[in-house]
Motif scaffolding. Structure first.
Motif, PDB file in Angstrom:
ATOM      1  N   UNK A 111       0.838  -1.200   0.000  1.00 26.04           N
ATOM      2  CA  UNK A 111       0.000   0.000   0.000  1.00 26.04           C
ATOM      3  C   UNK A 111       0.872   1.248   0.000  1.00 26.04           C
ATOM      4  N   UNK A 112       1.969   1.201   0.751  1.00 21.05           N
ATOM      5  CA  UNK A 112       2.910   2.329   0.763  1.00 21.05           C
ATOM      6  C   UNK A 112       3.648   2.429  -0.569  1.00 21.05           C
ATOM      7  N   UNK A 113       4.085   1.303  -1.102  1.00 22.42           N
ATOM      8  CA  UNK A 113       4.820   1.321  -2.370  1.00 22.42           C
ATOM      9  C   UNK A 113       3.942   1.809  -3.521  1.00 22.42           C
ATOM     10  N   UNK A 114       2.669   1.471  -3.467  1.00 25.45           N
ATOM     11  CA  UNK A 114       1.759   1.867  -4.539  1.00 25.45           C
ATOM     12  C   UNK A 114       1.692   3.391  -4.657  1.00 25.45           C
ATOM     13  N   UNK A 115       1.767   4.083  -3.529  1.00 24.20           N
ATOM     14  CA  UNK A 115       1.725   5.546  -3.600  1.00 24.20           C
ATOM     15  C   UNK A 115       2.985   6.104  -4.258  1.00 24.20           C
ATOM     16  N   UNK A 116       4.084   5.348  -4.203  1.00 23.46           N
ATOM     17  CA  UNK A 116       5.333   5.775  -4.836  1.00 23.46           C
ATOM     18  C   UNK A 116       5.390   5.390  -6.309  1.00 23.46           C
ATOM     19  N   UNK A 117       4.683   4.346  -6.689  1.00 20.75           N
ATOM     20  CA  UNK A 117       4.815   3.747  -8.017  1.00 20.75           C
ATOM     21  C   UNK A 117       3.643   4.123  -8.906  1.00 20.75           C
ATOM     22  N   UNK A 118       3.502   5.395  -9.171  1.00 18.18           N
ATOM     23  CA  UNK A 118       2.313   5.830  -9.896  1.00 18.18           C
ATOM     24  C   UNK A 118       2.238   5.261 -11.313  1.00 18.18           C
ATOM     25  N   UNK A 119       3.353   5.128 -12.008  1.00 11.90           N
ATOM     26  CA  UNK A 119       3.303   4.560 -13.360  1.00 11.90           C
ATOM     27  C   UNK A 119       2.840   3.109 -13.321  1.00 11.90           C
ATOM     28  N   UNK A 120       3.361   2.356 -12.366  1.00 11.69           N
ATOM     29  CA  UNK A 120       2.971   0.960 -12.225  1.00 11.69           C
ATOM     30  C   UNK A 120       1.495   0.862 -11.872  1.00 11.69           C
ATOM     31  N   UNK A 121       1.057   1.682 -10.954  1.00 19.10           N
ATOM     32  CA  UNK A 121      -0.343   1.665 -10.542  1.00 19.10           C
ATOM     33  C   UNK A 121      -1.237   2.137 -11.684  1.00 19.10           C
ATOM     34  N   UNK A 122      -0.827   3.174 -12.396  1.00 18.18           N
ATOM     35  CA  UNK A 122      -1.612   3.652 -13.531  1.00 18.18           C
ATOM     36  C   UNK A 122      -1.775   2.561 -14.586  1.00 18.18           C
ATOM     37  N   UNK A 123      -0.699   1.826 -14.864  1.00 16.13           N
ATOM     38  CA  UNK A 123      -0.782   0.713 -15.827  1.00 16.13           C
ATOM     39  C   UNK A 123      -1.737  -0.367 -15.307  1.00 16.13           C
ATOM     40  N   UNK A 124      -1.650  -0.652 -14.026  1.00 16.45           N
ATOM     41  CA  UNK A 124      -2.516  -1.660 -13.408  1.00 16.45           C
ATOM     42  C   UNK A 124      -3.987  -1.250 -13.525  1.00 16.45           C
ATOM     43  N   UNK A 125      -4.283  -0.017 -13.170  1.00 12.29           N
ATOM     44  CA  UNK A 125      -5.669   0.451 -13.234  1.00 12.29           C
ATOM     45  C   UNK A 125      -6.181   0.464 -14.669  1.00 12.29           C
ATOM     46  N   UNK A 126      -5.332   0.852 -15.612  1.00 11.28           N
ATOM     47  CA  UNK A 126      -5.732   0.842 -17.018  1.00 11.28           C
ATOM     48  C   UNK A 126      -6.013  -0.581 -17.490  1.00 11.28           C
ATOM     49  N   UNK A 127      -5.188  -1.524 -17.064  1.00  5.16           N
ATOM     50  CA  UNK A 127      -5.403  -2.914 -17.452  1.00  5.16           C
ATOM     51  C   UNK A 127      -6.727  -3.436 -16.878  1.00  5.16           C
ATOM     52  N   UNK A 128      -6.983  -3.129 -15.604  1.00  8.44           N
ATOM     53  CA  UNK A 128      -8.231  -3.595 -14.987  1.00  8.44           C
ATOM     54  C   UNK A 128      -9.449  -2.969 -15.649  1.00  8.44           C
ATOM     55  N   UNK A 129      -9.410  -1.679 -15.911  1.00  5.94           N
ATOM     56  CA  UNK A 129     -10.568  -1.058 -16.566  1.00  5.94           C
ATOM     57  C   UNK A 129     -10.686  -1.551 -18.013  1.00  5.94           C
ATOM     58  N   UNK A 130      -9.580  -1.915 -18.619  1.00  3.59           N
ATOM     59  CA  UNK A 130      -9.633  -2.533 -19.952  1.00  3.59           C
ATOM     60  C   UNK A 130     -10.344  -3.878 -19.913  1.00  3.59           C
ATOM     61  N   UNK A 131     -10.064  -4.669 -18.880  1.00  3.87           N
ATOM     62  CA  UNK A 131     -10.756  -5.944 -18.725  1.00  3.87           C
ATOM     63  C   UNK A 131     -12.255  -5.717 -18.513  1.00  3.87           C
ATOM     64  N   UNK A 132     -12.586  -4.747 -17.671  1.00  4.39           N
ATOM     65  CA  UNK A 132     -14.001  -4.432 -17.452  1.00  4.39           C
ATOM     66  C   UNK A 132     -14.666  -3.967 -18.744  1.00  4.39           C
ATOM     67  N   UNK A 133     -13.960  -3.150 -19.513  1.00  2.00           N
ATOM     68  CA  UNK A 133     -14.498  -2.678 -20.791  1.00  2.00           C
ATOM     69  C   UNK A 133     -14.819  -3.858 -21.699  1.00  2.00           C
ATOM     70  N   UNK A 134     -13.938  -4.838 -21.728  1.00  2.57           N
ATOM     71  CA  UNK A 134     -14.153  -6.027 -22.548  1.00  2.57           C
ATOM     72  C   UNK A 134     -15.424  -6.768 -22.121  1.00  2.57           C
TER      73      UNK A 134
END
Length: 195
Positions: A111-134
């Motif tokens: 949870x702490x690392x996620x706040x530091x890793x915005x690019x990684x988290x942004x990619x993760x969120x985009x992938x999840x919303x992409x799955x939902x879109x599908x």
């Protein structure tokens, strides 16, 4: 870990998880990781140029486990898009709850690392919303859902269910009524998507 083993990215990431679990993100160092592996910290830096890069990779690996699980659901056939959507949301909630409950030290670290890793988290969120879109597109194609913009609908579903997957809400996931609340939100979303 024995030093006779070949130093691989996977071994480094596993050791980093162990170190983060023991010391937390504020105190964990590359030297600690190297010591656990029985190598010099320079050997670790040959695989990851910076401490930040190592932490990004560990975060991506952790998030990737959930992404892979959800990808299986997204790609698998289901009796209906509604059932698939409910299954996907349930799996996301259960995966997050499982991580928070079974390994609270590592969950807090991530949870702490996620706040530091915005690019990684942004990619993760985009992938999840992409799955939902599908899944929403599948429902629209079958006439089960109506959504002028499946991507916007998927984003709305993701935001509406944040309480059940955003780590900021982890303390609430142990409440006795949380399952009923989750079902009520899913029911409401599915009614909203139906024509």
């Amino acid at each position: 870990m024995p030093t006779s083993e070949t130093l691989t990215t996977e071994r480094i990431l596993e050791a980093t998880e162990d170190v983060l679990r023991r010391y937390g993100p504020a105190k964990a160092t590359v030297v600690d990781v190297a010591r656990l592996l029985g190598v010099s910290h320079g050997s670790v830096y040959r695989h990851f140029r910076t401490k930040a890069a190592l932490r990004e990779a560990v975060t991506a690996r952790w998030l990737g486990r959930t992404e892979d699980l959800l990808a299986e659901i997204t790609e698998a056939p289901a009796p209906s898009a509604g059932e698939k959507l409910r299954h996907w949301l349930s799996a996301l909630f259960e995966a997050k709850r499982h991580k928070a409950g079974d390994d609270p030290e590592l969950f807090a670290t991530y949870s702490a690392l996620i706040t530091e890793s915005s690019d990684t988290v942004d990619r993760h969120l985009a992938l999840l919303t992409g799955q939902l879109t599908s899944i929403v597109e599948e429902g629209v194609a079958a006439g089960e859902f109506t959504a002028p913009s499946p991507a916007s609908a998927a984003q709305a579903v993701f935001v509406a269910t944040a309480r059940f997957h955003d780590p900021v809400h982890a303390a609430e996931w142990r409440r006795p009524a949380i399952e009923d609340e989750f079902r009520a939100v899913c029911d409401l979303l599915l009614r909203g998507l139906r024509p």
